[in-house]
Design an enzyme around this catalytic site. Structure first.
Site, PDB file in Angstrom:
ATOM      1  N   ALA A  91      43.177  47.740  -5.334  1.00  0.00           N
ATOM      2  CA  ALA A  91      43.878  47.269  -4.143  1.00  0.00           C
ATOM      3  C   ALA A  91      44.287  48.464  -3.295  1.00  0.00           C
ATOM      4  CB  ALA A  91      45.100  46.452  -4.544  1.00  0.00           C
ATOM      5  N   ARG A 107      28.843  22.229  49.330  1.00  0.00           N
ATOM      6  CA  ARG A 107      30.027  21.561  48.772  1.00  0.00           C
ATOM      7  C   ARG A 107      30.357  22.019  47.351  1.00  0.00           C
ATOM      8  NH1 ARG A 107      29.042  15.407  49.646  1.00  0.00           N
ATOM      9  NH2 ARG A 107      26.923  16.060  50.177  1.00  0.00           N
TER      10      ARG A 107
END
Ligand code: UD1
Ligand code: CA
Length: 496
Positions: A428, A17
Site C-alpha cells: 500500500a 432561421r
C-alpha cells in the site's frame, strides 16, 4: 421500376432561421446531418446519378456531400432564384439528363425513408406521368404549395401560398416538395418556367401546369406519414424532428428485441447497432457508431459515443468515448472511459475510475478511485484502490506495463515509464519508480515510526488531544485495576 433514375437534391438555401454558422442541412439529427439522412434514403434507390445543388456555404456543404456520396455531382447555384432555377442548374451541371425518371428532393427532410421514395417513383413510372407530386394531407397547410384539383379530382396545378386565392388556401393537400418527372418532359419544361409570381422566383412547381397545358398527365400521391417530408427551418423544429426520429429508432429496436425501459429519456443515434436482448435503462444515450452485444445492460444515466460493448457486459452510470468493453465485463458506476480504452472479457473498470489509451486484459480489474492512462494491464491483474498511473512528466506521456496476475496495493503511483512483472505485488502507498521483476514485492515507504504522545504535547487543549487523553486515562484506570487485582506492582508511568 427502372434504375434509369436521376435524383436531384436541393441544398442551396440559406436556412437563416437556424441562426447558425453551420449550414442548415448540416445540422445533426440522431447523429447524422439532415442532408446525410436524405442522401442515405436516396442511396437505397441505387440511382444512376445523384446531383446535389449547393449554394449557401457550399464550401462546407459540398465536401460533406462528397464524403457521404463520392459519386454525387455537385451543381453550384450562385443565387437562389427558386426551385425551378435550382433544378435547371442541376440539369446543366449533369450535361443534360437524357431519358428515364428524375426525382427532386430537399436536403432538410431527415425523416424521409428510401422505401417511400421507391414506392413514389414506382407509382410515377407505372402511371407514365409527366409529373408526379408526393403530396400530404395536413391540418395546417399554411406556407406550403397547395395541390389544386379539378371537379374530377385531377391535379391541375400547384399554387404557392403567396399566390393562392383565399379559396385555394383552404386546400389541405400540400406539395411535400418531392416531385418525380419524366426526364424528357423536364428538359423541355425547365426553360419555360418564368418568375412572374408573388416571390419573383422560378417555381419548379409550375411544371405541373406546363404539363397540363401540353396535354400530358400529372398526378399526386399523398404520403400518409407526412412527417417524412417535413423540413426543419429553425432549431425548435429540429428538436421536434430529432425527438420523432429517436422515437422511431427506439421503436424499431424494441421490435428487434431490445428492451428500452424509458423511451422518453433514451437516445439512440441512427447508426447505432444493438443486438437482441440488450437492455437500456433510463437516461442513456447511445451515440455515433456505438455497437452493443447481446444481453448487455446499459445504464441508467450512461452516455456512450462510438463505443463497442461486448455481449453480457454491464455498464452503469458511465461516460464513454471510443472505448471497447469486452464480453461480460463490468463498468461503473461513475466511470469515465476515454478514447483508446480496451477492457478485456470479464474485466472491471469500477467506481470513480478514469481510463485513457489503456488496455486491460481479460479479467483485469481496477475497481475503485483510480486513473489509468497509457497503460497495459495484464490478464487477471488487480489494481488497488486509489491508484494513479502517472503518465505525464510535464512534457511527454509515457507508458506503464503491468504483467499478468499482479496484485498492486492501494494508493499506488506508477511513475511511467515503468514495468511491473507477472505475478508481482506492491505494498500500500508504494510509489513505483523502478521496474518490479516478476514475483517481487515492491515497497517504497520507509518503516513507520510512532512519535509517542506527540498530540498531547503539541496539540494540547484541542479536541484531538482531549480524545486521545480520554483513552489514555481509561487505559491507566483499567491497568490500575488489573494490577491491583493481581496484587501489588505499581503501573508503569505514562510519560516518555
Ligand atoms: C417549396 C415548394 C412548395 C412546397 C414546399 C415544401 C416551390 C416553388 N415551392 O416551397 O410547393 O410546398 O417547398 O416544403 O418549389 N432551394 C434551392 N435553391 C433555390 C430555392 C430553394 O436549393 O433557389 C432549396 C432550399 O434550400 C430548400 C428547398 O429548395 O431545401 C425548398 O426551398 P424553399 O425556398 O424552402 O421553398 P418553399 O417556399 O418552402
Ligand atoms: Ca421550405
Amino acid at each position: 421500376m427502372t434504375n434509369n433514375l436521376t435524383v436531384i437534391v436541393l441544398a442551396a438555401g440559406g436556412g437563416t432561421r437556424m441562426r447558425s454558422k453551420t449550414p442548415k442541412v448540416l445540422h445533426p439529427v440522431c447523429g447524422r446531418s439532415m442532408l446525410g439522412h436524405v442522401l442515405h434514403a436516396v442511396q437505397t434507390l441505387e440511382p444512376r446519378q445523384v446531383v446535389a445543388v449547393v449554394g449557401h456555404q457550399r464550401e462546407l456543404v459540398g465536401p460533406h456531400v462528397k464524403e457521404l456520396l463520392p459519386d454525387a455531382l455537385l451543381a453550384v447555384q450562385e443565387d437562389q432564384l427558386g426551385t425551378g432555377h435550382a433544378v435547371r442548374v442541376a440539369v446543366e451541371a449533369a450535361g443534360g439528363i437524357g431519358s428515364g425518371t428524375v426525382l427532386v428532393a430537399y436536403g432538410d427532410t431527415p425523416l424521409l425513408e428510401g422505401e417511400s421514395l421507391r414506392a413514389f417513383a414506382a407509382e410515377h413510372e407505372a402511371a407514365e406521368r409527366a409529373v408526379s407530386i408526393l403530396s400530404g394531407i395536413v391540418p395546417a397547410p399554411f406556407g406550403y404549395g397547395r395541390v389544386v384539383r379539378d371537379a374530377d379530382g385531377d391535379v391541375v396545378a400547384i399554387v404557392e401560398e403567396k399566390d393562392a386565392t383565399p379559396e385555394q388556401r383552404e386546400i389541405h393537400e400540400i406539395n411535400s416538395g418531392i416531385l418525380a418527372f419524366d426526364a424528357a418532359f423536364l428538359a423541355e419544361a425547365l426553360p419555360q418556367i418564368g418568375n412572374d409570381n408573388a416571390k419573383g422566383e422560378y417555381y419548379l412547381t409550375d411544371c405541373v401546369q406546363l404539363a397540363r397545358d401540353a396535354g400530358l398527365t400529372v398526378g399526386a400521391y399523398p404520403l400518409e406519414d407526412v412527417l417524412q417530408t417535413e423540413g426543419a427551418n429553425d432549431r425548435a423544429q429540429l428538436a421536434d424532428l430529432g425527438r420523432e426520429m429517436n422515437r422511431r429508432i427506439l421503436t424499431r429496436w424494441m421490435r428487434e428485441g431490445v428492451s428500452v425501459m424509458d423511451p422518453a429519456t433514451t437516445w439512440v443515434d441512427a447508426d447505432v447497432e444493438l443486438a437482441q436482448d440488450v437492455t437500456i435503462l433510463p437516461g442513456t444515450q447511445l451515440l455515433g457508431a456505438t455497437v452493443v452485444g447481446e444481453d448487455a445492460v446499459i445504464g441508467p444515466d450512461t452516455t456512450l459515443q462510438d463505443c463497442e460493448i461486448g455481449a453480457g457486459a454491464r455498464v452503469v452510470r458511465t461516460h464513454g468515448q471510443l472505448a471497447v468493453v469486452g464480453q461480460d465485463a463490468n463498468v461503473g458506476p461513475f466511470a469515465y472511459l476515454r478514447p483508446g480504452t480496451h477492457l478485456g472479457e470479464g474485466g472491471k473498470i469500477g467506481t470513480f475510475v478514469e481510463t485513457k489509451n489503456s488496455t486491460l486484459a481479460a479479467g483485469a480489474k481496477v475497481p475503485h478511485l483510480s486513473y489509468v492512462g497509457d497503460a497495459e494491464v495484464g490478464e487477471g491483474t488487480n489494481i488497488g484502490a486509489g491508484t494513479i498511473f502517472a503518465n505525464y512528466d510535464g512534457v511527454a506521456k509515457h507508458r506503464t506495463t503491468i504483467g499478468r496476475h499482479a496484485r498492486t496495493g492501494s494508493n499506488n503511483t506508477f511513475v511511467a515509464p515503468v514495468t511491473v512483472g507477472d505475478g508481482a505485488g506492491t505494498g500500500a502507498g508504494t510509489v513505483v519508480r523502478e521496474d518490479v521483476p516478476a514475483g517481487d514485492l515492491a515497497v517504497s515507504a520507509g518503516p513507520q515510526r510512532n512519535v509517542e504522545g506527540w498530540v498531547l504535547r503539541r496539540r494540547a487543549g484541542t479536541a484531538q488531544a482531549a480524545a486521545a487523553e480520554a483513552v489514555r486515562d481509561s487505559a491507566h484506570t483499567a491497568s490500575d485495576a488489573d494490577v491491583d487485582g493481581v496484587g501489588g506492582t505499581p503501573p508503569p508511568g505514562g510519560e516518555s
